[in-house]
Scaffold this motif. Sequence first.
Motif, mmCIF file in Angstrom:
data_model
loop_
_atom_site.group_PDB
_atom_site.id
_atom_site.type_symbol
_atom_site.label_atom_id
_atom_site.label_comp_id
_atom_site.label_asym_id
_atom_site.label_seq_id
_atom_site.Cartn_x
_atom_site.Cartn_y
_atom_site.Cartn_z
ATOM 1 N N PRO A 282 -4.299 -1.807 11.155
ATOM 2 C CA PRO A 282 -3.482 -0.449 10.919
ATOM 3 C C PRO A 282 -3.576 0.379 9.574
ATOM 4 N N GLU A 283 -3.529 -0.660 8.623
ATOM 5 C CA GLU A 283 -3.697 -0.092 7.363
ATOM 6 C C GLU A 283 -4.973 0.705 7.037
ATOM 7 N N PHE A 284 -6.232 -0.086 7.419
ATOM 8 C CA PHE A 284 -7.372 0.433 7.131
ATOM 9 C C PHE A 284 -7.408 1.698 7.979
ATOM 10 N N LYS A 285 -6.973 1.834 9.401
ATOM 11 C CA LYS A 285 -7.006 2.740 10.175
ATOM 12 C C LYS A 285 -6.366 3.881 9.622
ATOM 13 N N LEU A 286 -5.214 3.859 9.034
ATOM 14 C CA LEU A 286 -4.502 4.753 8.293
ATOM 15 C C LEU A 286 -5.439 5.476 7.393
ATOM 16 N N LEU A 287 -5.992 4.555 6.436
ATOM 17 C CA LEU A 287 -6.723 5.083 5.291
ATOM 18 C C LEU A 287 -7.882 5.910 5.885
ATOM 19 N N ARG A 288 -8.738 5.422 6.872
ATOM 20 C CA ARG A 288 -9.743 6.389 7.590
ATOM 21 C C ARG A 288 -9.201 7.687 8.069
ATOM 22 N N ASP B 239 -5.697 6.340 -2.796
ATOM 23 C CA ASP B 239 -5.685 4.892 -3.645
ATOM 24 C C ASP B 239 -4.550 4.046 -3.432
ATOM 25 N N PRO B 240 -3.169 4.523 -3.164
ATOM 26 C CA PRO B 240 -2.337 3.389 -2.739
ATOM 27 C C PRO B 240 -2.689 2.654 -1.660
ATOM 28 N N GLN B 241 -3.384 3.300 -0.620
ATOM 29 C CA GLN B 241 -3.634 2.747 0.815
ATOM 30 C C GLN B 241 -4.595 1.767 0.364
ATOM 31 N N VAL B 242 -5.672 2.009 -0.473
ATOM 32 C CA VAL B 242 -6.662 1.021 -0.750
ATOM 33 C C VAL B 242 -6.064 -0.159 -1.436
ATOM 34 N N ASP B 243 -5.050 0.218 -2.373
ATOM 35 C CA ASP B 243 -4.418 -0.994 -3.284
ATOM 36 C C ASP B 243 -3.686 -1.867 -2.021
ATOM 37 N N THR B 244 -3.003 -1.339 -1.079
ATOM 38 C CA THR B 244 -2.503 -2.245 -0.251
ATOM 39 C C THR B 244 -3.411 -3.091 0.717
ATOM 40 N N ILE B 245 -4.706 -2.430 0.975
ATOM 41 C CA ILE B 245 -5.518 -3.086 1.687
ATOM 42 C C ILE B 245 -6.084 -4.351 0.763
ATOM 43 N N HIS B 246 -6.537 -3.826 -0.517
ATOM 44 C CA HIS B 246 -6.639 -4.909 -1.461
ATOM 45 C C HIS B 246 -5.806 -5.970 -1.503
ATOM 46 N N GLU B 247 -4.535 -5.790 -1.677
ATOM 47 C CA GLU B 247 -3.557 -6.629 -1.594
ATOM 48 C C GLU B 247 -3.409 -7.665 -0.471
ATOM 49 N N LEU B 248 -3.633 -7.098 0.674
ATOM 50 C CA LEU B 248 -3.767 -7.810 1.909
ATOM 51 C C LEU B 248 -4.837 -8.643 1.866
ATOM 52 N N ALA B 249 -5.969 -8.433 1.372
ATOM 53 C CA ALA B 249 -7.296 -9.071 1.576
ATOM 54 C C ALA B 249 -7.202 -10.003 0.575
ATOM 55 N N GLY B 250 -6.400 -10.027 -0.539
ATOM 56 C CA GLY B 250 -6.420 -10.860 -1.575
ATOM 57 C C GLY B 250 -7.589 -10.521 -2.722
#
Length: 121
Positions: A30-36, A106-117
Motif C-alpha cells: 500500500p505504501e508504494f501504491k500510495l506513492l504511485r 520524498d517522505p513516502q520514498v523514505d518510508t518505502i526505503h525504511e520498510l525495504a531496509g
Amino acid sequence: MPSERATGTGFADRGDDIGEPDFEAIQQSPEFKLLRRRLLWFIFPMSAFFLCWYMTFVLFSAYDHDFMSRKLFGAVNTGTVFGLLQFVTTMAIVLTYRRFARKKLDPQVDTIHELAGVGKE
C-alpha cells in the motif's frame, strides 16, 4: 505481516542468500501504491495543462498571424511574449514539481526505503 511493516522490516529479506529487498512485495504494498497514486495525480494534470498551453501557442502561431504579430512595445510582439512564456511555464512546472516531491513524494520514498531496509549500513 502488519507487525513487520510497523517495525520497518517489511521487505528487507527475500529469503535468499542475496539479501536484497523483495521488489514484488514492494510493488504490491500500500505504501508504494500510495506513492504511485500521488505521482500520477501530479503528472497527468500538469502534463494536460502544459499540452493545452503549448497547443494554444502553436495554433495561434499557425492560424492567427495578426494576433501573434501585434506589436506590444518596440520590436516585441505577442508571438515573442508567448514564446518566452513557454520557458517561464516550464520553469514554473519544474519548481512546482520540486516542491511537491519534497513535501509529498520524498517522505513516502523514505518510508518505502525504511520498510525495504535500504540505506541501512
